[in-house]
Design a protein around this motif. Structure first.
Motif, PDB file in Angstrom:
ATOM      1  N   LYS A  53       0.788  -1.231   0.049  1.00 40.34           N
ATOM      2  CA  LYS A  53       0.141  -0.107   0.064  1.00 40.34           C
ATOM      3  C   LYS A  53       0.788   1.494  -0.063  1.00 40.34           C
ATOM      4  O   LYS A  53       0.374   2.401  -0.237  1.00 40.34           O
ATOM      5  CB  LYS A  53      -0.855  -0.068   1.202  1.00 40.34           C
ATOM      6  N   VAL A  54       2.067   1.118   0.416  1.00 38.97           N
ATOM      7  CA  VAL A  54       3.080   2.327   0.146  1.00 38.97           C
ATOM      8  C   VAL A  54       2.983   2.841  -1.046  1.00 38.97           C
ATOM      9  O   VAL A  54       3.326   4.032  -1.578  1.00 38.97           O
ATOM     10  CB  VAL A  54       4.444   1.973   0.996  1.00 38.97           C
ATOM     11  N   LEU A  55       3.117   1.686  -2.200  1.00 42.17           N
ATOM     12  CA  LEU A  55       3.069   2.492  -3.440  1.00 42.17           C
ATOM     13  C   LEU A  55       1.860   2.381  -4.132  1.00 42.17           C
ATOM     14  O   LEU A  55       1.540   2.361  -5.415  1.00 42.17           O
ATOM     15  CB  LEU A  55       4.114   1.212  -4.405  1.00 42.17           C
ATOM     16  N   VAL A  71      -6.601  -0.158 -15.544  1.00 40.09           N
ATOM     17  CA  VAL A  71      -6.149  -0.301 -14.125  1.00 40.09           C
ATOM     18  C   VAL A  71      -6.386  -1.575 -13.299  1.00 40.09           C
ATOM     19  O   VAL A  71      -5.695  -2.032 -12.754  1.00 40.09           O
ATOM     20  CB  VAL A  71      -6.805   0.959 -13.517  1.00 40.09           C
ATOM     21  N   LEU A  72      -7.845  -2.111 -13.617  1.00 40.76           N
ATOM     22  CA  LEU A  72      -8.023  -3.298 -13.001  1.00 40.76           C
ATOM     23  C   LEU A  72      -7.246  -4.703 -13.723  1.00 40.76           C
ATOM     24  O   LEU A  72      -6.715  -5.340 -12.770  1.00 40.76           O
ATOM     25  CB  LEU A  72      -9.362  -3.557 -13.472  1.00 40.76           C
ATOM     26  N   ILE A 113      -3.926  -5.348  -4.620  1.00 43.00           N
ATOM     27  CA  ILE A 113      -5.161  -5.036  -4.138  1.00 43.00           C
ATOM     28  C   ILE A 113      -5.352  -3.493  -4.005  1.00 43.00           C
ATOM     29  O   ILE A 113      -6.618  -3.131  -4.292  1.00 43.00           O
ATOM     30  CB  ILE A 113      -5.159  -5.320  -2.598  1.00 43.00           C
ATOM     31  N   CYS A 114      -4.594  -2.511  -3.932  1.00 44.39           N
ATOM     32  CA  CYS A 114      -4.874  -1.124  -4.188  1.00 44.39           C
ATOM     33  C   CYS A 114      -5.344  -0.953  -5.472  1.00 44.39           C
ATOM     34  O   CYS A 114      -6.120   0.109  -5.644  1.00 44.39           O
ATOM     35  CB  CYS A 114      -3.354  -0.545  -4.047  1.00 44.39           C
ATOM     36  N   TRP A 115      -4.683  -1.448  -6.749  1.00 38.58           N
ATOM     37  CA  TRP A 115      -5.317  -1.373  -7.799  1.00 38.58           C
ATOM     38  C   TRP A 115      -6.847  -1.359  -8.024  1.00 38.58           C
ATOM     39  O   TRP A 115      -7.762  -0.564  -8.757  1.00 38.58           O
ATOM     40  CB  TRP A 115      -4.386  -1.763  -9.124  1.00 38.58           C
ATOM     41  N   CYS A 120     -12.831   0.588  -7.850  1.00 34.77           N
ATOM     42  CA  CYS A 120     -14.161   0.324  -7.165  1.00 34.77           C
ATOM     43  C   CYS A 120     -14.675   1.640  -6.522  1.00 34.77           C
ATOM     44  O   CYS A 120     -15.698   2.072  -6.485  1.00 34.77           O
ATOM     45  CB  CYS A 120     -14.058  -0.701  -6.263  1.00 34.77           C
ATOM     46  N   TYR A 121     -13.822   2.462  -5.680  1.00 29.98           N
ATOM     47  CA  TYR A 121     -14.044   3.554  -5.029  1.00 29.98           C
ATOM     48  C   TYR A 121     -14.240   4.764  -6.004  1.00 29.98           C
ATOM     49  O   TYR A 121     -15.257   5.337  -5.839  1.00 29.98           O
ATOM     50  CB  TYR A 121     -12.808   3.973  -4.130  1.00 29.98           C
ATOM     51  N   ILE A 122     -13.561   4.837  -7.316  1.00 33.37           N
ATOM     52  CA  ILE A 122     -13.841   5.829  -7.991  1.00 33.37           C
ATOM     53  C   ILE A 122     -15.176   5.379  -8.737  1.00 33.37           C
ATOM     54  O   ILE A 122     -15.958   6.449  -8.992  1.00 33.37           O
ATOM     55  CB  ILE A 122     -12.502   5.917  -9.242  1.00 33.37           C
ATOM     56  N   VAL A 123     -15.575   4.210  -9.138  1.00 37.34           N
ATOM     57  CA  VAL A 123     -16.878   4.118  -9.696  1.00 37.34           C
ATOM     58  C   VAL A 123     -17.853   4.359  -8.698  1.00 37.34           C
ATOM     59  O   VAL A 123     -18.752   4.861  -9.216  1.00 37.34           O
ATOM     60  CB  VAL A 123     -16.715   2.464 -10.142  1.00 37.34           C
TER      61      VAL A 123
END
Length: 510
Positions: A53-55, A71-72, A113-115, A120-123
């Protein structure tokens, strides 16, 4: 609107398989034995998944410049490499991997997982601009269902062998997200809907499905004597049915839109059209005023300005001493259960997943039914209210009875899940939605920091309690001091949340 709801269903499916790091406790003991590593080294592997998650800001930057479907697929490919090579190692298809190679592969898998999370958050935020907390809460709640899904699949294929179960968890972690990402990629897009219209009925149905899904997950995770007659395959089929049910909403909207379009073709009455237009203009004007009110109430802040704000650092450390402590506990759940002589580590992981599912749903449920109430509290205050029970749960773990292990795990799962969901809308509320992808990933970089600090400290105390010549520490004393210290950290996190609340209580809650 059918496409709008379909995008939310896609986010639900993606989140339901994206909690691959929550599976670590289910195979950590086998990995420790296979690599012949110490407890601190195993803890570093647990933290390595969070270190990805740092990156995470890279995925936020990519989402701002690339199509969301790409991105997915990038995220899923990183997970395929990170977990896939580890699976080949445990399956003896690769001759040898060093500890540091496994560590780096775990970091890579954790970054994947971050990607998927970012998409999901943006959608959810962009396709439901006036209901983003509700949409985000609904979709992200399913990440708490993730460990349950993986565990049920493993129970069907490899119910008894610890070695085979460990391999299967890693295999599923590598291939299942890729398959679902390919399936959901066409749904992951910004629809530019402008305004949300008549969404109440759809949200009520979604809430009902989600609540019954959570109840089903909890009941089948407890594995009581009354449920032992159920075959694991039956439980897995039930999970599949609950994941398909959200499709009812976009299907209903599609039928409604099709019928409405046919009716409009037959309408030629100018008077009726004029009335419809007038009503439509009034509706749009009201929606537009609300939309403008929401947009004007949020200040759009970039990363450079954000990290210079006191509110960001209060928020950062409040999350560090709250949700991150809970995540570290859940990462170490396998070893905690083993040290206390509880052999049902997989059942505990599934239980924590099910209660985390409900925890992530609570903020969305609260926002939907109480958003217009004068008793609605701010996001930081809500985070404080969820952090305080974690303090009590950690102190309860001092008791050596297994019952308290289950109760505390359920409480920590609920609270951690709720804070994780609340944080999404908190970031949008405090710093805006324009740079959300980067801003939120900067915030959650506290997770790997806390994972290393809190986890390594727990491992050192674990080794101190271990008797000479013993491979593992046995007894409730192994983590007793750790639980007390973590409990005080949660108390500090709640205190910081209240300070953040006092500084931001005038902000509009959207």
């Amino acid at each position: 609107m059918a496409l709008q709801w379909l995008s939310l269903v896609g986010a639900i499916w993606l989140q339901s398989i994206n909690g691959t790091n929550s599976n670590f406790p289910a195979y950590s003991s086998e990995l420790k034995r296979f690599l012949s590593i110490s407890q601190p080294q195993l803890n570093n592997l647990a933290a390595a998944s969070d270190a990805g998650k740092v990156l995470g800001w890279i995925s936020g930057t990519a989402a701002a410049h690339l199509p969301l479907w790409s991105v997915l697929l990038i995220g899923a490919t990183l997970g395929l490499i990170g977990y896939g090579i580890q699976y080949l190692f445990l399956a003896n298809q690769i001759s040898s991997l060093s500890y540091w190679q496994v560590f780096l592969l775990t970091v890579l898998a954790g970054n994947s997982i971050c990607w998927i999370n970012t998409v999901c958050y943006i959608v959810s935020i962009k396709n439901f601009p006036l209901d983003r907390q509700i949409a985000t809460g609904l979709s992200s709640s399913y990440i708490g269902f993730s460990a349950k899904i993986y565990t049920d699949i493993v129970d069907v294929v490899a119910p008894n062998s610890p070695s085979e179960r460990a391999k299967l968890f890693l295999l599923l972690n590598s291939v299942l997200p890729l398959g679902v990402c390919i399936l959901a990629a066409p749904l992951a897009r910004d629809l530019n809907v402008g305004k949300s219209r008549k969404l109440a009925g759809g949200f009520i149905f979604m809430f009902a499905v989600t609540v019954f899904t959570g109840i089903y997950a909890v009941i089948t995770s407890l594995r009581s004597s009354t449920l032992r007659f159920l075959h694991p395959l039956t439980i897995l089929v039930g999970v599949g049915v609950f994941l398909i049910l959200p499709l009812v909403v976009p299907l209903f909207e599609k039928i409604r839109e099709t019928l409405q379009q046919k009716c409009l073709i037959r309408v030629h009455d100018e008077g009726a059209s004029a009335t419809s237009t007038e009503n439509g203009e009034k509706l749009e004007e009201g929606e537009s005023n609300l939309s403008n009110f929401c947009e004007e109430s949020i200040e759009e802040i970039g990363v450079k300005l954000m990290i210079r704000k006191v509110e960001f650092w209060l928020y950062f450390f409040a999350y560090l001493f709250g949700a991150t402590v809970g995540l570290v506990y859940l990462n170490n759940l396998g070893q905690i259960a083993e040290s206390r002589g509880c052999l049902a580590a997989t059942s505990l992981v599934s239980l924590s997943s099910a209660f985390s599912f409900f925890g992530r749903l609570i903020p969305a449920f609260h926002d939907y039914f109480f958003s217009k109430s004068k008793y609605m509290i701010s996001r930081p205050a809500a985070m404080a209210c969820m952090t305080i029970p974690m303090c009590g749960a950690l102190f309860l773990l001092i008791n050596k009875q297994h019952m308290w292990l289950y109760i505390s795990t359920a409480i920590i799962g609920i609270c951690t899940g709720a804070i994780t969901t609340i944080s999404v809308s908190t970031t949008a509320q405090l710093f805006g939605t324009k740079n959300f992808g980067v801003n939120h990933n900067i915030l959650v970089s506290n997770i790997p920091i806390g994972s290393f600090l809190f986890g390594d400290f727990a491992a050192l105390l674990y080794n101190r309690e271990k008797l000479t010549g013993q491979e593992n520490c046995i007894g409730h004393k192994c983590y007793q001091t750790t639980f007390i210290i973590w409990g005080f950290f949660c108390f500090l996190g709640a205190f910081l949340c209240f300070i953040l609340h006092s500084r931001t209580k005038k902000a509009v809650i959207t």
